[in-house]
Design a protein around this motif. Structure first.
Motif, short mmCIF file in Angstrom:
data_model
loop_
_atom_site.label_atom_id
_atom_site.label_comp_id
_atom_site.label_asym_id
_atom_site.label_seq_id
_atom_site.Cartn_x
_atom_site.Cartn_y
_atom_site.Cartn_z
N UNK A 80 66.94 -2.06 -20.11
CA UNK A 80 67.26 -1.85 -21.51
C UNK A 80 66.24 -0.93 -22.19
N UNK A 81 64.98 -1.04 -21.77
CA UNK A 81 63.93 -0.28 -22.43
C UNK A 81 63.61 1.04 -21.73
N UNK A 82 64.09 1.20 -20.49
CA UNK A 82 63.76 2.41 -19.73
C UNK A 82 64.29 3.65 -20.42
N UNK A 83 63.56 4.73 -20.24
CA UNK A 83 64.02 6.00 -20.79
C UNK A 83 63.01 6.62 -21.72
N UNK A 84 63.49 7.47 -22.59
CA UNK A 84 62.65 8.29 -23.45
C UNK A 84 62.35 7.60 -24.78
N UNK A 85 61.07 7.67 -25.16
CA UNK A 85 60.60 7.15 -26.45
C UNK A 85 59.69 8.19 -27.08
N UNK A 86 59.42 7.99 -28.38
CA UNK A 86 58.54 8.93 -29.07
C UNK A 86 57.47 8.17 -29.85
N UNK A 87 56.24 8.61 -29.68
CA UNK A 87 55.16 8.20 -30.57
C UNK A 87 54.93 9.37 -31.51
N UNK A 88 55.46 9.25 -32.73
CA UNK A 88 55.47 10.41 -33.60
C UNK A 88 56.39 11.46 -33.01
N UNK A 89 55.80 12.58 -32.61
CA UNK A 89 56.60 13.66 -31.99
C UNK A 89 56.34 13.79 -30.49
N UNK A 137 54.37 7.04 -19.53
CA UNK A 137 53.70 8.30 -19.23
C UNK A 137 54.27 9.42 -20.08
N UNK A 138 53.45 10.41 -20.42
CA UNK A 138 53.92 11.49 -21.28
C UNK A 138 54.92 12.39 -20.57
N UNK A 139 55.92 12.84 -21.29
CA UNK A 139 56.91 13.74 -20.70
C UNK A 139 56.32 15.11 -20.43
N UNK A 181 50.74 0.93 -32.24
CA UNK A 181 51.49 2.18 -32.14
C UNK A 181 52.98 1.86 -32.09
N UNK A 182 53.77 2.58 -32.87
CA UNK A 182 55.22 2.39 -32.91
C UNK A 182 55.88 3.51 -32.11
N UNK A 183 56.67 3.11 -31.10
CA UNK A 183 57.42 4.06 -30.28
C UNK A 183 58.89 3.91 -30.63
N UNK A 184 59.53 5.02 -30.98
CA UNK A 184 60.93 5.00 -31.41
C UNK A 184 61.77 5.85 -30.47
#
Length: 461
Positions: A361-370, A386-388, A435-438
């Motif tokens: 459910x949580x796997x995939x792309x997230x953003x911390x800010x930009x 890990x960073x993209x 830190x909020x990851x969206x």
């Protein structure tokens, strides 16, 4: 004994032999022996000697000096794993009256206890241990030369204290505990506190003439846990395989990973040279390769054990001279020869047997800010962040069993990762140490700290 699939290619074997031949010749060592371990097995052994017809083999003992400290550190971690101490405990709690005050056990393991580098004169490496019968004789009147925990300062007396700690909590001499708890389970039958034939003699080589002077082989007494042991390339190859993989009869993989995690505050010079000290192990970065192990020296002997976790290759180098070949460099180059000539073949990819629905459910792309990051489930049951872009903070996380994960390394080590859900049960965002990851950069519906401008993203006009 090697099997066909373990054997190295002829070109690799010749390159290894050439490297130790150059080291023995240019380093003017009476003899030099080496071994290489790959995938937990000894795959090569080589020797060069100045005495015709008497080449040392994998069963010939050499003194290994401070590699002894790694054995002592294993004994201390075993005490911790048995619940007999905490690494953060002050030594005084278990071994009162030493005069080292607030120094913790972990400080002694990492050489950050502030202790002096050596015992009071005369030089302990060339004098009998009977001159220092008590811990007070080893520590002297001024045991601390730096504030506790503030800097890395290599200390032989510090490991003497750790050996005394082992004796106190196990109720037996350090040598006996070591044999019972480490040497016998791992099959290190040619490792001992005193030389056992066949063994090499220790020599000093004159700096300006090709002549030799025998070095004394002293029993170090109280200082034994810092540098007493004799061993062979055969035994140290098996010990290297243990340090890389672990053995639950002695110490598990998790504790060994802890041993090779840097613990000492780095000096500026250490950062520049790529060196860090862990818990009884040294970490070096040489030619872009991360190497773990320890070096050792006593009058008449030089020793190195080093391994690359990424390449699963280890090397052992032993020589019987006070000064000579740079064995740490030779060991690193032996690892490099095998790793580069015969790169590690990765294990086949295999899908997981079981999958945690929460991870999917949580796997995939997230953003911390930009900044875009990827959350992935790994084959070992962990999750990684890990960073993209390939740069930035990264860590693996271990599940806590309550829907949260704890960071294992880097900036996020010890920090808790949790999914924050909306009233309807869907995931709003990830929280990681505040830190909020969206799912989208500065997502309007998520509680981004400081809020999101109501007009949203825009061009310049």
């Amino acid at each position: 004994m090697t099997t066909p699939q373990d054997e190295l290619l002829p070109g690799t074997r010749r390159a290894l032999l050439h490297r130790i031949a150059v080291a023995q010749s240019e380093g003017r060592a009476p003899s030099l022996v080496a071994a290489v371990v790959r995938d937990g097995r000894t795959v090569w052994h080589g020797a060069r000697t100045s005495v015709d017809g008497h080449g040392p083999d994998e069963n010939t003992q050499y003194r290994i000096g401070s590699i002894t400290k790694t054995f002592t550190a294993v004994l201390v971690l075993r005490l911790r794993d048995a619940g007999l101490l905490d690494l953060g405990d002050p030594l005084e709690k278990h071994l009162p009256g030493t005069g080292v005050g607030e120094a913790a056990i972990v400080d002694l393991l990492a050489h950050t206890g502030g202790l002096a580098a050596e015992s009071p004169a005369p030089w302990w490496e060339r004098t009998p241990g009977t001159l220092r019968p008590e811990l007070s004789d080893v520590l002297g009147e001024r045991p601390l030369v730096h504030p506790v925990g503030r800097r890395f300062h290599y200390s032989n007396p510090g490991y003497t204290l750790l050996g005394a700690l082992v004796e106190k909590l196990r109720g037996a001499p350090w040598e006996e505990v070591l044999r019972r708890e480490v040497l016998e389970p791992l099959g290190l039958h040619r490792t001992s506190a005193r030389p056992q034939a066949p063994h090499a003699g220790g020599w000093a080589v004159h700096p300006w003439a090709d002549v030799l002077l025998p070095e004394p082989a002293e029993d170090l007494g109280r200082m034994a846990p810092a540098g007493q042991l004799w061993s062979t390339t055969g035994d140290l190859a098996r010990f290297a395989a243990f340090l890389a993989k672990g053995d639950d009869r002695v110490l598990g993989a998790a504790s060994l990973h802890e041993m090779r995690t840097p613990a000492a505050p780095p000096e500026a010079l250490d950062v520049a040279t790529g060196y860090a000290y862990c818990l009884g192990l040294e970490l070096r970065r040489m030619d872009g390769r991360l190497l773990v192990g320890h070096t050792g020296s006593l009058p008449g002997f030089l020793a190195c054990l080093t391994f690359s976790p990424d390449d699963d290759v280890a090397a052992v180098v032993l020589a019987n001279c006070t000064q000579g070949p740079l064995v740490s460099t030779v060991g690193a180059e032996l690892v490099g020869i095998v790793a580069e000539a015969e790169p590690r073949i990765p294990e086949p990819w295999r899908p997981l047997r079981e999958v945690d629905p929460a991870v999917l459910e949580l796997a995939g792309q997230w953003y911390w800010g930009t900044q875009g990051v990827a959350l992935r489930g790994t084959a070992d049951g962990l999750v990684s962040l890990e960073p993209l872009s390939g740069t930035g903070r990264r860590s693996r996380f271990r599940a806590n069993g309550d829907g949260t994960w704890t960071g294992l390394e880097g900036y996020y080590a010890g920090e808790v990762l949790r999914a924050v859900r909306r009233p309807d049960g869907t995931v709003s965002h990830l929280d990681l140490g505040s830190f909020v990851f969206t799912r989208q950069p500065y997502e309007e519906t998520a509680p981004v700290p400081g809020g999101v401008d109501a007009e949203g993203w825009r061009g310049v006009g």
